[in-house]
Scaffold this active site. Structure first.
Site, PDB file in Angstrom:
ATOM      1  CG  ASP A 293      -2.611  -8.165  -2.989  1.00  0.00           C
ATOM      2  OD1 ASP A 293      -1.917  -8.887  -2.765  1.00  0.00           O
ATOM      3  OD2 ASP A 293      -3.608  -7.371  -2.426  1.00  0.00           O
TER       4      ASP A 293
ATOM      5  N   GLY B   1     -10.613 -11.746 -11.734  1.00  0.00           N
ATOM      6  CA  GLY B   1      -9.763 -10.637 -11.905  1.00  0.00           C
ATOM      7  C   GLY B   1      -8.665 -10.793 -13.153  1.00  0.00           C
TER       8      GLY B   1
ATOM      9  CG  HIS C 182      -2.029  -1.149   1.064  1.00  0.00           C
ATOM     10  ND1 HIS C 182      -2.785  -1.699   2.031  1.00  0.00           N
ATOM     11  CD2 HIS C 182      -2.525  -1.646  -0.099  1.00  0.00           C
ATOM     12  CE1 HIS C 182      -3.644  -2.610   1.492  1.00  0.00           C
ATOM     13  NE2 HIS C 182      -3.230  -2.693   0.433  1.00  0.00           N
TER      14      HIS C 182
END
Ligand SMILES: C[S@@+](CC[C@H](N)C(=O)[O-])C[C@H]1O[C@@H](n2cnc3c(N)ncnc32)[C@H](O)[C@@H]1O
Length: 278
Positions: A170, A150, A18
């Site tokens: 991720d 995804g 992040h």
């Protein structure tokens, strides 16, 4: 699909991912051109660090909680901005101050950085996590949440009409063929959209990670790694983020931030940055 990010939210792996994500978003939104962001494995969007899941592992304590308590003097600018983004999310749930109570997942960090006209698609396959994600962004037209695979989205949504994009990949690494699926999907994505910026998170725990990094080499990624020490067997002790086509000054910002993060996450924590050969 048993993985729930709520057990791990705010841990050292989230800190690495992040921190880098916030900096990528900042650098990619400095140009006055629209940006497309795809979060292929988005999770629930935001996490309660006081939940039974988070308390069961306590992983945030050695991650965001420790970092948020670190002295501000000498803190690199990228870390200041990341902590500000975490605090801004936390403040939505009550007055600021003290330990972080809520932690923003990647979709929340992306949302906070979007400008008018930017586009964001967040994919999440798990039905409960996807529902939580939809609730997190209910009524927010800037975020398109899809309960979808995804990896397939990489093929379906690239190249974006904006011709400028950031893709975060991720995965949970539960499945034994995750590295292979990821490589295949990433290869397809890069083929369709070669100039996009891709950030790929992966655990560094066995030969598979080294093989994966070697397989990525032709894409010339910048590889950021964070290694903990004294972690009990079976728990994650190291992770990496491979960034393909990083924006200008990203490497410099990470070069300042990562050693500082390592020094403040605890004794023996080590960060490395590996740039592709020129
Ligand atoms: C590591 S978590 C994501 C955390 C999130 N990116 C963040 O930083 O806050 C991985 C997520 O991927 C989801 N997932 C697993 N396989 C998927 C797939 N093929 N497509 C989309 N989501 C998937 C899992 O349910 C889980 O919520």
């Amino acid at each position: 699909m048993n993985y729930r990010h709520g057990y791990h939210a705010g841990n050292f792996a989230d800190v690495l991912k992040h921190l880098a994500l916030c900096e990528l978003l900042r650098l990619l939104t400095t140009k006055d051109k629209k940006l497309f962001v795809l979060d292929t494995h988005a999770g629930a969007g935001g996490y309660d660090l006081g939940s039974s899941l988070a308390r069961r592992t306590g992983e945030a304590e050695a991650g965001i909680v420790r970092l948020a308590a670190a002295p501000r003097a000498g803190m690199p600018a990228a870390v200041v901005r990341y902590l500000a983004a975490v605090a801004a999310y936390d403040r939505k749930f009550g007055p600021a101050g003290g330990k972080p109570r809520r932690y923003p997942g990647s979709p929340r960090l992306v949302r906070a950085a979007l400008r008018a006209g930017d586009r964001f698609v967040a994919c999440e396959l798990h039905p409960e996590e996807a529902l939580a994600l939809k609730r997190e962004f209910a009524g927010d037209r800037a975020v398109e949440v899809r309960q979808a695979d995804g990896y397939k989205a990489l093929k379906a949504l690239l190249p974006p009409v904006e011709r400028r994009g950031l893709v975060l990949i991720d995965p949970p690494f539960e499945a034994t063929d995750e590295y292979e699926r990821l490589l295949r999907a990433l290869g397809q994505g890069v083929k369709r959209f070669a100039t996009g910026c891709y950030a790929v998170w992966y655990p560094v725990k066995d030969d598979a990670a080294a093989t994966f990094a070697a397989d990525l080499a032709s894409l010339k990624p910048l590889i950021l790694e964070l290694h903990l020490q004294g972690i009990e067997p079976g728990r994650l002790a190291a992770c990496a983020l491979a960034v393909i086509n990083p924006p200008w000054r990203f490497e410099e910002a990470m070069g300042e931030a990562l050693p500082w993060i390592a020094a403040h996450l605890g004794p023996g924590v080590r960060a490395t940055i590996c740039a592709p050969p020129a």
